[in-house]
Write an enzyme that holds these catalytic residues in place. Structure first.
Site, short mmCIF file in Angstrom:
data_model
loop_
_atom_site.label_atom_id
_atom_site.label_comp_id
_atom_site.label_asym_id
_atom_site.label_seq_id
_atom_site.Cartn_x
_atom_site.Cartn_y
_atom_site.Cartn_z
N LYS A 1 -17.93 10.63 -0.81
CA LYS A 1 -17.86 11.69 -0.51
C LYS A 1 -18.78 12.89 -0.02
CE LYS A 1 -18.22 15.81 -4.08
NZ LYS A 1 -18.53 16.34 -5.10
N HIS B 1 22.18 -10.97 6.44
CA HIS B 1 22.30 -9.36 6.26
C HIS B 1 21.38 -9.52 4.76
CE1 HIS B 1 22.70 -8.88 10.11
NE2 HIS B 1 23.53 -9.09 10.23
#
Length: 519
Positions: A137, A271
């Site tokens: 922060k 696939h």
């Protein structure tokens, strides 16, 4: 450029800590530290002040409270450009802290190790995240380090005179990502027995940025979730070029499928669909049977084994173009054989995933995601229901169970023909179940010709369907292909019609009561 005059180092992972400590003291910084971190620095001859001596407050509650005091958080959060903050810090004898180096208690690793609840809870860090968030922060004034990989850049910055705001902002972003992931892991652990938690927390660590996704115009990356499940995330790549998005997807599908079987098994995937699956006495024999099912599709495919890859199997697999081989391990002889194929990727996982283990799968949709438990379903042979006049033979029953396990990993609508512990025809992903049955039978004719046989491989086979037959036409197509027994979930309003067709054809049929849709 902001210099560092005072640094607080309190880490669980002490990798690089001594080097960082030396660099900081060399740059004129005073070091504050706690527990094992302070001990390591002191043993390395680096001057360090214990946090308790700095704050005048001892560590209490078995170390649960040691940095949660104003002297620490005030030193981190105080804004140097604010006269009011500076005055209050001076009034309360709070010294500024310009760098915080914290990596957290190993909660994720503790959970992955299978530790009990008490141990997991004790590895929930409290003070660490608080300091990280405070430093992030106040990144305008404070540097926050959360990973040893960040130390070299920080040391280079010290040599240049200090850190820039851009550097501190980037480190702050990484810090918040780390605490978010940490909190997500803890929340997920607490919600592990909830089917649908009110808030779902997901986290991942970047393993690799991929060249592209399914297609070149899509960007992609591979993230790992830190779970202990063996597979592509845990695998070591022994050789070959980097893996693509499609490689990773197909390899995962192949390895999950091969883990279904106790006997030596080989799965060939193309696939994301199996194009050949077999079990046999050894991997080389299983490869021969799996390849026979669809040798055309196997070209450029992914191969998964559930046993150590040996020389015999490696030589056979290397005889055709293969993209990836994944196995729990490989002998030195097998590695030597495959090393001649420079582009072939060999992945070794060290184990097999438990196909019956719980877990979740995710699919993104517009505005959200679909979440479900992993398909860990497995039929109980004793619970199968014979619904035809003829019961399957023992050999047919073994193949039926095998075929249904394969079906679980084939895209819906799925039809799988099998014989002798090997697939002989696979129909996947069709809008009509009849079409899947026909395609599988047609491909079996092609496979028979490639093997120098007449007819088709489906003669005398069994067939599995991932879901019920809505009409008898799908079953009739299977009968026409030469199958003698069928396994399917049942549950259609026309089950009686389908069963009657099976009786008319003289084949056996068993119902599982379990469906395996895969989309």
């Amino acid at each position: 450029m902001t210099p560092i005059r005072r640094a607080l180092l309190s880490v669980s992972d002490k990798t690089g800590l001594v080097e960082l400590g030396r660099a900081l003291t060399g740059a004129g910084a005073e070091l504050l530290s706690t527990g094992g971190s302070a001990k390591l620095l002191r043993e390395a001859g680096i001057p360090v002040t214990e946090v308790s001596a700095h704050t005048g407050f001892p560590e209490i509650l078995d170390g649960r409270v040691k940095t949660l005091v104003p002297q620490i958080h005030g030193g981190i959060l105080g804004r140097r450009a604010s006269p009011e903050h500076v005055a209050q810090m001076s009034e309360h004898a709070i010294a500024p802290i310009d760098l915080v180096c914290v990596n957290l208690y190993p909660f994720e690793a503790t959970v992955a190790s299978g530790a009990d609840d008490e141990t997991c809870i004790e590895n929930i860090d409290i003070g660490g995240p608080a300091m990280i968030r405070a430093a992030a922060k106040n990144h305008e004034d404070v540097v926050i380090l959360t990973d040893p990989a960040q130390y070299p850049d920080l040391i280079a910055a010290l040599e240049a005179g200090g850190t820039t705001l851009a550097q501190r902002r980037a480190l702050a972003g990484a810090a918040y990502a780390r605490t978010a992931a940490y909190d997500a892991a803890i929340a997920s652990w607490f919600a592990r027995d909830e089917a649908a938690p009110a808030r779902l927390t997901l986290t991942g660590t970047l393993r690799e940025a991929l060249r592209y996704g399914e297609n070149p115009h899509q960007s992609a990356a591979f993230y790992v979730d830190g779970s202990a499940r063996p597979g592509i995330a845990s695998a070591t790549q022994v050789q070959g070029k980097s893996l693509s998005y499609n490689n990773l997807n197909d390899t995962d599908a192949a390895f999950e499928a091969v883990a279904e079987f106790a006997d030596p098994a080989v799965v060939i995937v193309k696939h994301a669909n199996p194009c050949g699956v077999a079990v046999a006495e050894d991997a080389a024999s299983a490869w021969d049977l799996a390849l026979r099912c669809d040798p055309v599709s196997a070209f450029g495919g992914i191969v998964a084994l559930n046993r150590t890859l040996d020389e015999a199997a490696a030589a056979k697999i290397a005889a055709i173009f293969t993209e990836v081989i994944i196995a729990p391990d490989a002998t030195e002889g097998a590695r030597t054989i495959l090393a001649r194929k420079k582009n072939l990727r060999l992945l070794l996982t060290g184990g097999l995933p438990d196909s019956a283990a719980p877990g979740r799968s995710f699919k993104s949709v517009s505005g959200g995601m679909l979440v479900q438990t992993r398909d860990a379903g497995r039929i109980d042979p004793e619970a199968l229901r014979v619904v035809t006049k003829r019961a399957p033979t023992d050999a047919e029953m073994a193949d039926l169970i095998f075929a249904f396990r394969v079906c679980k990993h084939v895209k819906s609508n799925a039809i799988v023909y099998a014989k002798g512990g090997a697939t002989v025809g696979i129909g996947a992903g069709q809008m009509s179940r009849v079409d899947s049955a026909r395609i599988a039978a047609s491909k079996s004719e092609e496979a028979a010709r490639a093997a120098g046989l007449s007819g088709r491989l489906t003669e005398g086979s069994v067939a599995a369907s991932d879901a019920f037959f809505p009409f008898a036409d799908g079953l009739e197509t299977i009968v026409a292909a030469g199958a003698t027994a069928v396994i399917q979930p049942g549950g259609s309003i026309r089950d009686d019609e389908v069963i009657a067709a099976a009786d008319a054809a003289g084949i056996a049929m068993v119902l599982t009561g379990m469906r395996h849709f895969r989309h």
